[in-house]
Structures are given as C-alpha cells and as structure tokens.
Write a protein that holds these residues in place. Structure first.
Motif, PDB file in Angstrom:
ATOM      1  N   VAL A  76      42.141  39.252  31.123  1.00 44.80           N
ATOM      2  CA  VAL A  76      43.400  39.925  31.435  1.00 44.80           C
ATOM      3  C   VAL A  76      43.883  39.538  32.827  1.00 44.80           C
ATOM      4  O   VAL A  76      45.075  39.277  33.037  1.00 44.80           O
ATOM      5  CB  VAL A  76      43.246  41.465  31.304  1.00 44.80           C
ATOM      6  CG1 VAL A  76      44.484  42.180  31.784  1.00 44.80           C
ATOM      7  CG2 VAL A  76      42.938  41.844  29.873  1.00 44.80           C
ATOM      8  N   TYR A  77      42.958  39.473  33.786  1.00 45.71           N
ATOM      9  CA  TYR A  77      43.306  39.092  35.157  1.00 45.71           C
ATOM     10  C   TYR A  77      43.865  37.672  35.194  1.00 45.71           C
ATOM     11  O   TYR A  77      44.861  37.401  35.879  1.00 45.71           O
ATOM     12  CB  TYR A  77      42.071  39.210  36.046  1.00 45.71           C
ATOM     13  CG  TYR A  77      42.338  39.068  37.520  1.00 45.71           C
ATOM     14  CD1 TYR A  77      42.681  40.177  38.273  1.00 45.71           C
ATOM     15  CD2 TYR A  77      42.233  37.838  38.166  1.00 45.71           C
ATOM     16  CE1 TYR A  77      42.916  40.073  39.636  1.00 45.71           C
ATOM     17  CE2 TYR A  77      42.469  37.717  39.515  1.00 45.71           C
ATOM     18  CZ  TYR A  77      42.811  38.833  40.254  1.00 45.71           C
ATOM     19  OH  TYR A  77      43.045  38.730  41.599  1.00 45.71           O
ATOM     20  N   ALA A  78      43.252  36.764  34.440  1.00 45.42           N
ATOM     21  CA  ALA A  78      43.728  35.377  34.403  1.00 45.42           C
ATOM     22  C   ALA A  78      45.086  35.287  33.722  1.00 45.42           C
ATOM     23  O   ALA A  78      45.949  34.496  34.126  1.00 45.42           O
ATOM     24  CB  ALA A  78      42.719  34.492  33.679  1.00 45.42           C
ATOM     25  N   GLN A  79      45.295  36.093  32.703  1.00 43.89           N
ATOM     26  CA  GLN A  79      46.564  36.054  31.962  1.00 43.89           C
ATOM     27  C   GLN A  79      47.719  36.609  32.793  1.00 43.89           C
ATOM     28  O   GLN A  79      48.793  36.026  32.832  1.00 43.89           O
ATOM     29  CB  GLN A  79      46.423  36.850  30.657  1.00 43.89           C
ATOM     30  CG  GLN A  79      47.659  36.878  29.809  1.00 43.89           C
ATOM     31  CD  GLN A  79      47.997  35.513  29.225  1.00 43.89           C
ATOM     32  OE1 GLN A  79      47.119  34.712  28.966  1.00 43.89           O
ATOM     33  NE2 GLN A  79      49.277  35.254  29.064  1.00 43.89           N
ATOM     34  N   LEU A  80      47.496  37.746  33.455  1.00 42.51           N
ATOM     35  CA  LEU A  80      48.573  38.407  34.193  1.00 42.51           C
ATOM     36  C   LEU A  80      48.779  37.829  35.593  1.00 42.51           C
ATOM     37  O   LEU A  80      49.899  37.859  36.107  1.00 42.51           O
ATOM     38  CB  LEU A  80      48.290  39.907  34.323  1.00 42.51           C
ATOM     39  CG  LEU A  80      48.297  40.715  33.039  1.00 42.51           C
ATOM     40  CD1 LEU A  80      47.902  42.156  33.334  1.00 42.51           C
ATOM     41  CD2 LEU A  80      49.639  40.649  32.368  1.00 42.51           C
ATOM     42  N   GLY A  81      47.721  37.374  36.199  1.00 42.39           N
ATOM     43  CA  GLY A  81      47.808  36.947  37.593  1.00 42.39           C
ATOM     44  C   GLY A  81      47.419  38.100  38.500  1.00 42.39           C
ATOM     45  O   GLY A  81      47.494  39.268  38.120  1.00 42.39           O
ATOM     46  N   ASP A 122      48.732  39.456  41.318  1.00 42.29           N
ATOM     47  CA  ASP A 122      49.733  40.432  41.780  1.00 42.29           C
ATOM     48  C   ASP A 122      50.125  41.408  40.678  1.00 42.29           C
ATOM     49  O   ASP A 122      50.173  42.627  40.896  1.00 42.29           O
ATOM     50  CB  ASP A 122      50.977  39.704  42.295  1.00 42.29           C
ATOM     51  CG  ASP A 122      50.667  38.867  43.535  1.00 42.29           C
ATOM     52  OD1 ASP A 122      49.721  39.234  44.254  1.00 42.29           O
ATOM     53  OD2 ASP A 122      51.369  37.866  43.756  1.00 42.29           O
ATOM     54  N   GLU A 123      50.410  40.877  39.506  1.00 42.97           N
ATOM     55  CA  GLU A 123      50.806  41.738  38.378  1.00 42.97           C
ATOM     56  C   GLU A 123      49.662  42.678  37.995  1.00 42.97           C
ATOM     57  O   GLU A 123      49.882  43.858  37.709  1.00 42.97           O
ATOM     58  CB  GLU A 123      51.212  40.875  37.180  1.00 42.97           C
ATOM     59  CG  GLU A 123      51.570  41.645  35.924  1.00 42.97           C
ATOM     60  CD  GLU A 123      52.846  42.481  36.074  1.00 42.97           C
ATOM     61  OE1 GLU A 123      52.958  43.475  35.340  1.00 42.97           O
ATOM     62  OE2 GLU A 123      53.697  42.136  36.903  1.00 42.97           O
ATOM     63  N   TYR A 124      48.440  42.167  37.981  1.00 39.93           N
ATOM     64  CA  TYR A 124      47.279  42.984  37.641  1.00 39.93           C
ATOM     65  C   TYR A 124      47.132  44.137  38.639  1.00 39.93           C
ATOM     66  O   TYR A 124      46.922  45.282  38.244  1.00 39.93           O
ATOM     67  CB  TYR A 124      46.015  42.113  37.632  1.00 39.93           C
ATOM     68  CG  TYR A 124      44.801  42.780  37.045  1.00 39.93           C
ATOM     69  CD1 TYR A 124      44.579  42.815  35.673  1.00 39.93           C
ATOM     70  CD2 TYR A 124      43.861  43.390  37.870  1.00 39.93           C
ATOM     71  CE1 TYR A 124      43.463  43.430  35.138  1.00 39.93           C
ATOM     72  CE2 TYR A 124      42.739  44.003  37.346  1.00 39.93           C
ATOM     73  CZ  TYR A 124      42.548  44.018  35.972  1.00 39.93           C
ATOM     74  OH  TYR A 124      41.443  44.631  35.448  1.00 39.93           O
ATOM     75  N   GLN A 125      47.287  43.836  39.924  1.00 45.06           N
ATOM     76  CA  GLN A 125      47.151  44.866  40.944  1.00 45.06           C
ATOM     77  C   GLN A 125      48.273  45.903  40.856  1.00 45.06           C
ATOM     78  O   GLN A 125      48.047  47.090  41.077  1.00 45.06           O
ATOM     79  CB  GLN A 125      47.117  44.239  42.340  1.00 45.06           C
ATOM     80  CG  GLN A 125      46.707  45.200  43.428  1.00 45.06           C
ATOM     81  CD  GLN A 125      45.329  45.806  43.178  1.00 45.06           C
ATOM     82  OE1 GLN A 125      44.394  45.111  42.777  1.00 45.06           O
ATOM     83  NE2 GLN A 125      45.212  47.103  43.390  1.00 45.06           N
ATOM     84  N   GLN A 126      49.476  45.471  40.494  1.00 44.36           N
ATOM     85  CA  GLN A 126      50.580  46.422  40.310  1.00 44.36           C
ATOM     86  C   GLN A 126      50.273  47.403  39.184  1.00 44.36           C
ATOM     87  O   GLN A 126      50.538  48.601  39.291  1.00 44.36           O
ATOM     88  CB  GLN A 126      51.878  45.679  40.003  1.00 44.36           C
ATOM     89  CG  GLN A 126      52.483  44.970  41.193  1.00 44.36           C
ATOM     90  CD  GLN A 126      53.711  44.165  40.797  1.00 44.36           C
ATOM     91  OE1 GLN A 126      54.089  44.128  39.628  1.00 44.36           O
ATOM     92  NE2 GLN A 126      54.328  43.520  41.787  1.00 44.36           N
ATOM     93  N   ALA A 185      39.964  45.044  40.069  1.00 43.57           N
ATOM     94  CA  ALA A 185      39.466  43.666  40.126  1.00 43.57           C
ATOM     95  C   ALA A 185      38.312  43.571  41.118  1.00 43.57           C
ATOM     96  O   ALA A 185      38.498  43.708  42.320  1.00 43.57           O
ATOM     97  CB  ALA A 185      40.589  42.724  40.519  1.00 43.57           C
ATOM     98  N   ASP A 186      37.127  43.332  40.596  1.00 43.07           N
ATOM     99  CA  ASP A 186      35.956  43.135  41.438  1.00 43.07           C
ATOM    100  C   ASP A 186      35.665  41.635  41.550  1.00 43.07           C
ATOM    101  O   ASP A 186      36.325  40.828  40.896  1.00 43.07           O
ATOM    102  CB  ASP A 186      34.762  43.911  40.867  1.00 43.07           C
ATOM    103  CG  ASP A 186      34.515  43.607  39.402  1.00 43.07           C
ATOM    104  OD1 ASP A 186      35.173  42.712  38.868  1.00 43.07           O
ATOM    105  OD2 ASP A 186      33.650  44.259  38.801  1.00 43.07           O
TER     106      ASP A 186
END
Length: 117
Positions: A67-72, A74-78, A99-100
């Motif tokens: 999911v982190y790789a797909q969203l990127g 910044d988007e993941y953190q938002q 995100a660890d």
C-alpha cells in the motif's frame, strides 16, 4: 510371596497405559547398544502460537509495504493523519498502519523490483 510373572505383567500394562495417554507422547530413542527404546514424555502445551503470530505480522508488514509503494509516502501519511483525527478505533488503526522502517524497506524493494529504478 509375590508372583514375578504377575509383577512383570502389571509393569507391561502400566507401560501400555502410559503410552496410550493422550497427554503424553512417545519418543523412540536408540541406545548405545543399538536397541530402539520407547520413552514416554509429557506433552508441552503451547500457550501462544509464536510461529503463527510471526507469519501474520510478516504478512501484515508486506501488505503495508504494498500500500505504501502504491500510494507514495506523502499520500500514505495524509491518510494516516486523517485516521488519527477519528475515534479511538481509528487512532489504534492509524498506530498499526503507521509507516515503520520495515514497511518503508518493503516499499522500496517493491519499487525497485516493479519499476526497475
């Protein structure tokens, strides 16, 4: 006066009952002289299935990495920040999904693998 044959018979019966007890396990061992002997050991009850928990945690981190790789980043953190503003269940989910370093490492590996960078 006790009968020797009866004593041996009782010993064999006790050994059979001990081996058939579901709370115990039978292990075959080889003596120094090459004779295979059955040894009765008590079964240990595992309170926590450690292997299953580790496999589940690994799969969870890999899925977070996808999911982190797909969203990127910044988007993941938002999205995590928006979860932090919600109810207590959402805050707990945000804590788990944050995100660890392992998630970032999986995401970087997937990025390199899929995009060829």
């Amino acid at each position: 006066m006790s009968d020797v044959n009866k004593d041996r018979f009782i010993e064999r019966l006790n050994a059979i009952q001990q081996k058939s007890d579901p709370k115990k396990r039978v292990v075959h061992k080889v003596n120094d002289d090459g004779l295979v002997v059955e040894v009765v050991k008590p079964r240990r009850k595992k309170l926590v299935p450690v292997k299953s928990i580790l496999i589940g945690a690994t799969i969870f981190v890999i899925l977070k990495g996808f999911v982190y790789a797909q969203l990127g980043g910044d988007e993941y953190q938002q999205r995590i920040d928006s979860l932090m503003k919600g109810a207590s269940v959402q805050v707990f989910a945000a804590f788990l999904l944050d995100a660890d370093p392992a998630t970032r490492a999986v995401a970087n590996g997937l990025d390199k693998l899929l995009r060829g960078n």
